[in-house]
Design a protein around this motif. Structure first.
Motif, mmCIF file in Angstrom:
data_model
loop_
_atom_site.group_PDB
_atom_site.id
_atom_site.type_symbol
_atom_site.label_atom_id
_atom_site.label_comp_id
_atom_site.label_asym_id
_atom_site.label_seq_id
_atom_site.Cartn_x
_atom_site.Cartn_y
_atom_site.Cartn_z
ATOM 1 N N SER A 39 50.574 38.588 -46.574
ATOM 2 C CA SER A 39 49.859 39.507 -46.029
ATOM 3 C C SER A 39 49.182 40.406 -46.097
ATOM 4 O O SER A 39 48.113 40.489 -44.736
ATOM 5 N N VAL A 40 48.704 40.016 -47.222
ATOM 6 C CA VAL A 40 46.733 40.904 -46.678
ATOM 7 C C VAL A 40 46.321 39.681 -46.417
ATOM 8 O O VAL A 40 45.801 40.474 -45.847
ATOM 9 N N ALA A 56 41.323 47.760 -40.733
ATOM 10 C CA ALA A 56 42.680 47.335 -41.676
ATOM 11 C C ALA A 56 42.167 48.140 -43.277
ATOM 12 O O ALA A 56 41.114 47.272 -43.672
ATOM 13 N N GLU A 57 43.403 48.859 -43.489
ATOM 14 C CA GLU A 57 43.308 48.842 -44.494
ATOM 15 C C GLU A 57 44.942 48.262 -44.882
ATOM 16 O O GLU A 57 46.075 48.259 -44.024
ATOM 17 N N HIS A 58 44.664 47.723 -46.057
ATOM 18 C CA HIS A 58 46.259 47.003 -46.639
ATOM 19 C C HIS A 58 46.632 47.564 -48.266
ATOM 20 O O HIS A 58 45.911 47.376 -48.960
ATOM 21 N N PRO A 59 47.382 48.282 -48.302
ATOM 22 C CA PRO A 59 48.099 48.580 -49.945
ATOM 23 C C PRO A 59 48.047 47.376 -50.437
ATOM 24 O O PRO A 59 48.542 46.528 -49.681
ATOM 25 N N LEU A 60 47.843 47.190 -51.752
ATOM 26 C CA LEU A 60 48.297 45.964 -52.248
ATOM 27 C C LEU A 60 49.426 46.453 -53.822
ATOM 28 O O LEU A 60 49.000 47.263 -54.268
ATOM 29 N N ASP A 61 50.047 45.805 -54.038
ATOM 30 C CA ASP A 61 51.219 45.896 -54.578
ATOM 31 C C ASP A 61 50.668 44.689 -56.168
ATOM 32 O O ASP A 61 51.287 44.369 -56.885
#
Length: 156
Positions: A39-40, A56-61
């Motif tokens: 997804s990243v 764009a921003e993407h939350p990281l787990d």
């Protein structure tokens, strides 16, 4: 007639060993899932494929990240995941660089003295060997253009 007598010692020993094996197996599973690197990479590809300046921003787990010009790797207690970018190469941004200022919204023409300096910074970002770094925020992706130079900046 075909029942196992429950008062025999080897029945209890077998049950104890089976129970111990099941508890050991259950405790060996990771508490969290491996991070989602695909997804990243999809977020990065979405920005890189755009014709226009995009962010764009993407939350990281994940707790650790390794960004390269053609792939991303994420690591947490659940394991390590890797994904390749379909639209690359991108410019992985190191903290405290001029490109980091551009990644977070500064105009490249105000940050760099010339287009040549901007291009040189992009080349250095793309050729630096990727290393594992701790994640302290979300992944940010920005597509910028200055003159004929188009770049996709990625940092976390």
């Amino acid at each position: 007639m075909f029942d196992t007598p429950v008062d025999t010692w080897y029945t209890w020993l077998g049950l104890a060993l089976a129970g111990t094996a099941m508890v050991g197996t259950a405790l060996s599973f990771p508490a969290t899932a491996a991070p989602d690197a695909t997804s990243v990479a999809d977020t990065v590809d979405g920005v890189a494929a755009s014709e226009y300046a995009t962010t764009a921003e993407h939350p990281l787990d994940a707790t650790m990240i390794r960004l390269g010009p053609r792939r991303v790797s994420l690591r947490n207690d659940g394991g390590t995941a890797h994904a390749a970018f379909a639209f690359g190469p991108v410019a992985p941004i190191r903290p405290d660089s001029k490109l980091e200022a551009v990644l977070y919204g500064a105009a490249p023409e105000r940050t760099f003295e010339s287009r040549r300096a901007f291009t040189q910074a992009l080349v250095e970002a793309q050729t630096t060997e990727p290393t594992w770094r701790p994640v302290d925020r979300t992944l940010v992706v920005r597509r910028v253009q200055w003159g004929e130079q188009n770049a996709t900046l990625v940092g976390a």
